[in-house]
Design a protein around this motif. Structure first.
Motif, PDB file in Angstrom:
ATOM      1  N   GLU A 173      -4.564   0.235  -2.341  1.00 24.01           N
ATOM      2  CA  GLU A 173      -3.854  -0.658  -1.427  1.00 24.01           C
ATOM      3  C   GLU A 173      -3.602   0.014  -0.087  1.00 24.01           C
ATOM      4  N   TRP A 174      -3.311   1.326  -0.102  1.00 20.73           N
ATOM      5  CA  TRP A 174      -3.077   2.043   1.156  1.00 20.73           C
ATOM      6  C   TRP A 174      -4.349   2.111   2.001  1.00 20.73           C
ATOM      7  N   ILE A 175      -5.491   2.412   1.360  1.00 21.54           N
ATOM      8  CA  ILE A 175      -6.758   2.482   2.101  1.00 21.54           C
ATOM      9  C   ILE A 175      -7.113   1.117   2.684  1.00 21.54           C
ATOM     10  N   LYS A 176      -6.839   0.056   1.936  1.00 17.41           N
ATOM     11  CA  LYS A 176      -7.128  -1.288   2.426  1.00 17.41           C
ATOM     12  C   LYS A 176      -6.277  -1.623   3.647  1.00 17.41           C
ATOM     13  N   ARG A 177      -5.011  -1.213   3.620  1.00 20.56           N
ATOM     14  CA  ARG A 177      -4.131  -1.498   4.754  1.00 20.56           C
ATOM     15  C   ARG A 177      -4.458  -0.604   5.954  1.00 20.56           C
ATOM     16  N   ALA A 178      -4.651   0.696   5.690  1.00 24.23           N
ATOM     17  CA  ALA A 178      -4.824   1.660   6.783  1.00 24.23           C
ATOM     18  C   ALA A 178      -6.180   1.553   7.466  1.00 24.23           C
ATOM     19  N   PHE A 179      -7.233   1.291   6.677  1.00 21.40           N
ATOM     20  CA  PHE A 179      -8.592   1.305   7.229  1.00 21.40           C
ATOM     21  C   PHE A 179      -9.282  -0.056   7.146  1.00 21.40           C
ATOM     22  N   HIS A 180      -8.519  -1.092   6.787  1.00 22.73           N
ATOM     23  CA  HIS A 180      -9.090  -2.438   6.646  1.00 22.73           C
ATOM     24  C   HIS A 180     -10.288  -2.414   5.694  1.00 22.73           C
ATOM     25  N   VAL A 201     -15.465   1.119   3.699  1.00 21.93           N
ATOM     26  CA  VAL A 201     -14.745   1.362   4.938  1.00 21.93           C
ATOM     27  C   VAL A 201     -15.780   1.471   6.051  1.00 21.93           C
TER      28      VAL A 201
END
Length: 206
Positions: A173-180, A201
């Motif tokens: 979830e963090w990677i999805k938010r931070a790096f779209h 990514v």
């Protein structure tokens, strides 16, 4: 079914690094599955394994007549199972002498062909199979997915990171938010733990 899923989750990360290498995966017994075959095709890897004796095999459906409406069939006429083909009187066998242990030669009979292997819940898998028998009455049913010409996805770069962490769901979830990032796939075990996931990514995959 659970064992097939575990193998799929295990092989996926291992195959990410292969890139331009030629890789074959040999699998024995009940772990061979249509699901695993499609995973190997996805990564451009050749799967070689023992084909179940009662595997449901079909011809290619061929072109659909213009006069026929609706969705194109995914498989054609039903073929004999490997077991039935071994027992059929009309099966054509080719006899070979092959090098054996101790510098000796061993005589084997083989017959081969191509099929679509179908299993409920999956698209038919194109395979090349070889049935082998020896004078002592032993039989082997061997198959490989038709991966000729397959290439690894362009998403896999020269270096593709693979992360093994605690709290995988939070990291995703963090990677999805931070790096779209776009979530490509996820495999979750019955106990809720994430065994494997893939995220895109930009032009790369994690």
């Amino acid at each position: 079914k659970a064992r097939h899923s575990v193998c799929s989750a295990m092989y996926g990360p291992c195959l990410l690094w292969r890139r331009a290498r030629s890789v074959s995966v040999a699998v024995y017994g009940g772990l061979v599955s249509v699901e695993l075959g499609w995973l190997c095709l996805q990564y451009g890897v050749t799967l070689v394994g023992t084909l179940p004796i009662n595997a449901r095999l079909f011809d290619d459906p061929g072109p659909q007549p213009k006069s026929k409406r609706g969705k194109k069939p995914k498989k054609g006429t039903r073929q004999l199972t490997p077991k039935a083909r071994v027992e059929a009187s009309h099966t054509v066998w080719q006899r070979l002498s092959v090098p054996w242990y101790g510098g000796k030669e061993h005589t084997l009979d083989i017959t081969s062909g191509q099929s679509l292997w179908h299993s409920k819940g999956h698209d038919p898998l194109p395979i090349q199979w070889v049935l082998v028998r020896d004078p002592f009455g032993n039989h082997w049913y061997i198959a490989t997915n038709l991966a000729t010409g397959s290439t690894p996805s362009a998403d896999f770069r020269t270096i593709t990171p693979f992360l093994h962490v605690r709290g995988t769901d939070r990291l995703i979830e963090w990677i999805k938010r931070a790096f779209h990032a776009e979530e490509m796939s996820r495999w979750t075990a019955p106990d809720g733990l994430i065994g494997h996931a893939a995220l895109r990514v930009g032009d790369s995959v994690i």
